[in-house]
Design a protein around this motif. Sequence first.
Motif, PDB file in Angstrom:
ATOM      1  N   ASN A   1     -15.692 -27.678 -44.420  1.00  0.00           N
ATOM      2  CA  ASN A   1     -15.438 -28.016 -45.817  1.00  0.00           C
ATOM      3  C   ASN A   1     -15.731 -29.502 -45.982  1.00  0.00           C
ATOM      4  OD1 ASN A   1     -13.151 -29.442 -44.921  1.00  0.00           O
ATOM      5  ND2 ASN A   1     -11.762 -27.743 -45.344  1.00  0.00           N
ATOM      6  N   GLU A   2     -15.309 -30.096 -47.066  1.00  0.00           N
ATOM      7  CA  GLU A   2     -15.594 -31.520 -47.314  1.00  0.00           C
ATOM      8  C   GLU A   2     -15.138 -32.429 -46.179  1.00  0.00           C
ATOM      9  OE1 GLU A   2     -14.171 -33.242 -50.947  1.00  0.00           O
ATOM     10  OE2 GLU A   2     -14.692 -31.432 -52.063  1.00  0.00           O
ATOM     11  N   ASN A   3     -13.976 -32.120 -45.604  1.00  0.00           N
ATOM     12  CA  ASN A   3     -13.354 -33.034 -44.657  1.00  0.00           C
ATOM     13  C   ASN A   3     -13.468 -32.630 -43.189  1.00  0.00           C
ATOM     14  OD1 ASN A   3     -12.371 -34.625 -46.826  1.00  0.00           O
ATOM     15  ND2 ASN A   3     -10.760 -33.112 -47.136  1.00  0.00           N
ATOM     16  N   TYR A   4     -13.520 -31.339 -42.912  1.00  0.00           N
ATOM     17  CA  TYR A   4     -13.408 -30.900 -41.524  1.00  0.00           C
ATOM     18  C   TYR A   4     -14.499 -29.917 -41.104  1.00  0.00           C
ATOM     19  CZ  TYR A   4      -8.733 -32.784 -42.044  1.00  0.00           C
ATOM     20  OH  TYR A   4      -7.670 -33.608 -42.282  1.00  0.00           O
ATOM     21  N   VAL A   5     -14.782 -29.949 -39.816  1.00  0.00           N
ATOM     22  CA  VAL A   5     -15.555 -28.914 -39.151  1.00  0.00           C
ATOM     23  C   VAL A   5     -14.533 -28.187 -38.286  1.00  0.00           C
ATOM     24  CG1 VAL A   5     -17.365 -28.391 -37.492  1.00  0.00           C
ATOM     25  CG2 VAL A   5     -17.633 -30.328 -39.028  1.00  0.00           C
ATOM     26  N   ARG A   6     -14.439 -26.885 -38.452  1.00  0.00           N
ATOM     27  CA  ARG A   6     -13.511 -26.091 -37.652  1.00  0.00           C
ATOM     28  C   ARG A   6     -14.335 -25.183 -36.751  1.00  0.00           C
ATOM     29  NH1 ARG A   6     -10.318 -22.937 -41.518  1.00  0.00           N
ATOM     30  NH2 ARG A   6      -9.243 -22.196 -39.669  1.00  0.00           N
ATOM     31  N   ILE A   7     -14.224 -25.402 -35.449  1.00  0.00           N
ATOM     32  CA  ILE A   7     -14.940 -24.603 -34.466  1.00  0.00           C
ATOM     33  C   ILE A   7     -13.973 -23.538 -33.965  1.00  0.00           C
ATOM     34  CG2 ILE A   7     -16.102 -24.645 -32.233  1.00  0.00           C
ATOM     35  CD1 ILE A   7     -16.836 -27.604 -32.925  1.00  0.00           C
ATOM     36  N   ILE A   8     -14.264 -22.300 -34.336  1.00  0.00           N
ATOM     37  CA  ILE A   8     -13.389 -21.188 -33.997  1.00  0.00           C
ATOM     38  C   ILE A   8     -13.851 -20.609 -32.654  1.00  0.00           C
ATOM     39  CG2 ILE A   8     -12.382 -19.009 -34.792  1.00  0.00           C
ATOM     40  CD1 ILE A   8     -11.990 -21.478 -36.717  1.00  0.00           C
ATOM     41  N   LEU A   9     -12.903 -20.442 -31.747  1.00  0.00           N
ATOM     42  CA  LEU A   9     -13.207 -19.965 -30.394  1.00  0.00           C
ATOM     43  C   LEU A   9     -12.741 -18.531 -30.208  1.00  0.00           C
ATOM     44  CD1 LEU A   9     -11.901 -23.167 -28.605  1.00  0.00           C
ATOM     45  CD2 LEU A   9     -14.292 -22.596 -29.099  1.00  0.00           C
ATOM     46  N   ALA A  10     -13.420 -17.830 -29.325  1.00  0.00           N
ATOM     47  CA  ALA A  10     -13.034 -16.458 -29.010  1.00  0.00           C
ATOM     48  C   ALA A  10     -13.288 -16.180 -27.538  1.00  0.00           C
ATOM     49  CB  ALA A  10     -13.816 -15.472 -29.885  1.00  0.00           C
ATOM     50  N   TYR A  11     -12.690 -15.109 -27.061  1.00  0.00           N
ATOM     51  CA  TYR A  11     -12.857 -14.679 -25.676  1.00  0.00           C
ATOM     52  C   TYR A  11     -14.343 -14.529 -25.359  1.00  0.00           C
ATOM     53  CZ  TYR A  11     -12.240 -11.916 -21.447  1.00  0.00           C
ATOM     54  OH  TYR A  11     -12.277 -11.468 -20.162  1.00  0.00           O
ATOM     55  N   GLN A  12     -14.750 -14.902 -24.188  1.00  0.00           N
ATOM     56  CA  GLN A  12     -16.113 -14.832 -23.658  1.00  0.00           C
ATOM     57  C   GLN A  12     -17.055 -15.878 -24.256  1.00  0.00           C
ATOM     58  OE1 GLN A  12     -17.387 -10.752 -24.019  1.00  0.00           O
ATOM     59  NE2 GLN A  12     -16.281 -10.141 -22.190  1.00  0.00           N
ATOM     60  N   TYR A  13     -16.556 -16.776 -25.105  1.00  0.00           N
ATOM     61  CA  TYR A  13     -17.388 -17.827 -25.660  1.00  0.00           C
ATOM     62  C   TYR A  13     -17.016 -19.198 -25.087  1.00  0.00           C
ATOM     63  CZ  TYR A  13     -19.174 -14.606 -29.180  1.00  0.00           C
ATOM     64  OH  TYR A  13     -19.794 -13.556 -29.811  1.00  0.00           O
ATOM     65  N   PHE A  14     -15.933 -19.249 -24.328  1.00  0.00           N
ATOM     66  CA  PHE A  14     -15.435 -20.515 -23.807  1.00  0.00           C
ATOM     67  C   PHE A  14     -14.854 -20.244 -22.419  1.00  0.00           C
ATOM     68  CE2 PHE A  14     -12.101 -24.088 -24.755  1.00  0.00           C
ATOM     69  CZ  PHE A  14     -12.771 -24.955 -23.917  1.00  0.00           C
ATOM     70  N   ALA A  15     -15.358 -20.978 -21.437  1.00  0.00           N
ATOM     71  CA  ALA A  15     -14.863 -20.802 -20.069  1.00  0.00           C
ATOM     72  C   ALA A  15     -14.858 -22.148 -19.363  1.00  0.00           C
ATOM     73  CB  ALA A  15     -15.735 -19.814 -19.302  1.00  0.00           C
ATOM     74  N   VAL A  16     -13.882 -22.322 -18.473  1.00  0.00           N
ATOM     75  CA  VAL A  16     -13.799 -23.536 -17.665  1.00  0.00           C
ATOM     76  C   VAL A  16     -13.773 -23.142 -16.190  1.00  0.00           C
ATOM     77  CG1 VAL A  16     -12.614 -24.934 -19.412  1.00  0.00           C
ATOM     78  CG2 VAL A  16     -11.262 -23.607 -17.799  1.00  0.00           C
ATOM     79  N   VAL A  17     -14.197 -24.075 -15.361  1.00  0.00           N
ATOM     80  CA  VAL A  17     -14.134 -23.870 -13.913  1.00  0.00           C
ATOM     81  C   VAL A  17     -13.024 -24.772 -13.386  1.00  0.00           C
ATOM     82  CG1 VAL A  17     -15.368 -24.050 -11.734  1.00  0.00           C
ATOM     83  CG2 VAL A  17     -16.605 -23.357 -13.792  1.00  0.00           C
ATOM     84  N   ILE A  18     -12.034 -24.164 -12.770  1.00  0.00           N
ATOM     85  CA  ILE A  18     -10.911 -24.904 -12.201  1.00  0.00           C
ATOM     86  C   ILE A  18     -10.902 -24.608 -10.705  1.00  0.00           C
ATOM     87  CG2 ILE A  18      -8.414 -25.263 -12.217  1.00  0.00           C
ATOM     88  CD1 ILE A  18      -8.416 -24.171 -15.101  1.00  0.00           C
ATOM     89  N   ASN A  19     -11.109 -25.664  -9.923  1.00  0.00           N
ATOM     90  CA  ASN A  19     -11.173 -25.512  -8.464  1.00  0.00           C
ATOM     91  C   ASN A  19     -12.107 -24.372  -8.048  1.00  0.00           C
ATOM     92  OD1 ASN A  19      -9.477 -27.676  -8.068  1.00  0.00           O
ATOM     93  ND2 ASN A  19      -7.642 -26.417  -8.002  1.00  0.00           N
ATOM     94  N   LYS A  20     -13.300 -24.377  -8.607  1.00  0.00           N
ATOM     95  CA  LYS A  20     -14.377 -23.430  -8.276  1.00  0.00           C
ATOM     96  C   LYS A  20     -14.104 -21.997  -8.719  1.00  0.00           C
ATOM     97  CE  LYS A  20     -15.903 -26.211  -4.381  1.00  0.00           C
ATOM     98  NZ  LYS A  20     -16.175 -26.266  -2.947  1.00  0.00           N
ATOM     99  N   LYS A  21     -13.110 -21.786  -9.599  1.00  0.00           N
ATOM    100  CA  LYS A  21     -12.817 -20.457 -10.130  1.00  0.00           C
ATOM    101  C   LYS A  21     -13.020 -20.487 -11.646  1.00  0.00           C
ATOM    102  CE  LYS A  21      -9.384 -19.422  -6.600  1.00  0.00           C
ATOM    103  NZ  LYS A  21      -7.957 -19.240  -6.342  1.00  0.00           N
ATOM    104  N   VAL A  22     -13.698 -19.475 -12.174  1.00  0.00           N
ATOM    105  CA  VAL A  22     -13.990 -19.413 -13.609  1.00  0.00           C
ATOM    106  C   VAL A  22     -12.807 -18.777 -14.349  1.00  0.00           C
ATOM    107  CG1 VAL A  22     -15.528 -18.510 -15.383  1.00  0.00           C
ATOM    108  CG2 VAL A  22     -16.462 -19.260 -13.185  1.00  0.00           C
ATOM    109  N   TYR A  23     -12.306 -19.509 -15.343  1.00  0.00           N
ATOM    110  CA  TYR A  23     -11.225 -19.039 -16.207  1.00  0.00           C
ATOM    111  C   TYR A  23     -11.778 -18.865 -17.615  1.00  0.00           C
ATOM    112  CZ  TYR A  23      -7.669 -20.133 -12.685  1.00  0.00           C
ATOM    113  OH  TYR A  23      -6.904 -20.160 -11.552  1.00  0.00           O
ATOM    114  N   GLN A  24     -11.539 -17.692 -18.208  1.00  0.00           N
ATOM    115  CA  GLN A  24     -12.004 -17.395 -19.556  1.00  0.00           C
ATOM    116  C   GLN A  24     -10.939 -17.778 -20.577  1.00  0.00           C
ATOM    117  OE1 GLN A  24     -14.955 -16.078 -20.619  1.00  0.00           O
ATOM    118  NE2 GLN A  24     -15.736 -16.059 -18.527  1.00  0.00           N
ATOM    119  N   PHE A  25     -11.387 -18.336 -21.687  1.00  0.00           N
ATOM    120  CA  PHE A  25     -10.490 -18.643 -22.796  1.00  0.00           C
ATOM    121  C   PHE A  25      -9.900 -17.343 -23.327  1.00  0.00           C
ATOM    122  CE2 PHE A  25     -10.167 -18.648 -27.448  1.00  0.00           C
ATOM    123  CZ  PHE A  25      -9.156 -19.579 -27.612  1.00  0.00           C
TER     124      PHE A  25
END
Length: 149
Positions: free
Chosen positions: A18-42
């Motif tokens: 909108n005029e003021n904000y960008v809102r990035i909506i996240l969902a399962y399988q679209y965001f993942a991190v690697v923690i100590n060589k293991k993949v964690y899904q949002f």
Amino acid sequence: MCWLISVKMLKPYYIKSNENYVRIILAYQYFAVVINKKVYQFIPVEAKEIRINRSTRKVENIGARFAFQKGKDIVYMTMSELLSLPDFLYQLHTIAKPYYNCVDVESNEQENETAIIIDELEHLNVKRLIDNALDERDEEAFRTLVKLL
């Protein structure tokens, strides 16, 4: 506990602006991190979006808490923890860049983006140094660092 964390994937499920904000909506399988060589899904059990001010280009929902799962193991990370990851910050600004309020010159836009990322990283670094000074009960360092905020 010291964790090695990196972003494996960061893709928006969809983006609202909108005029003021960008809102990035996240969902399962679209965001993942690697923690100590293991993949964690949002997993969308708590925070589900990243809200960025279109003018300042700064993340505004710093207190948001995100959940990541691998099997039965769930790890929670706050937005400020995620922002301390350079690859997360870079990918986030790359996603949001088309939605930022226009800057007249392309080179100024790149300089501003870099400056914003550096400012955010420096601010987070000062906070970590303050925490360290508190842990070590170093009052002089604490007072000096607080003045930098």
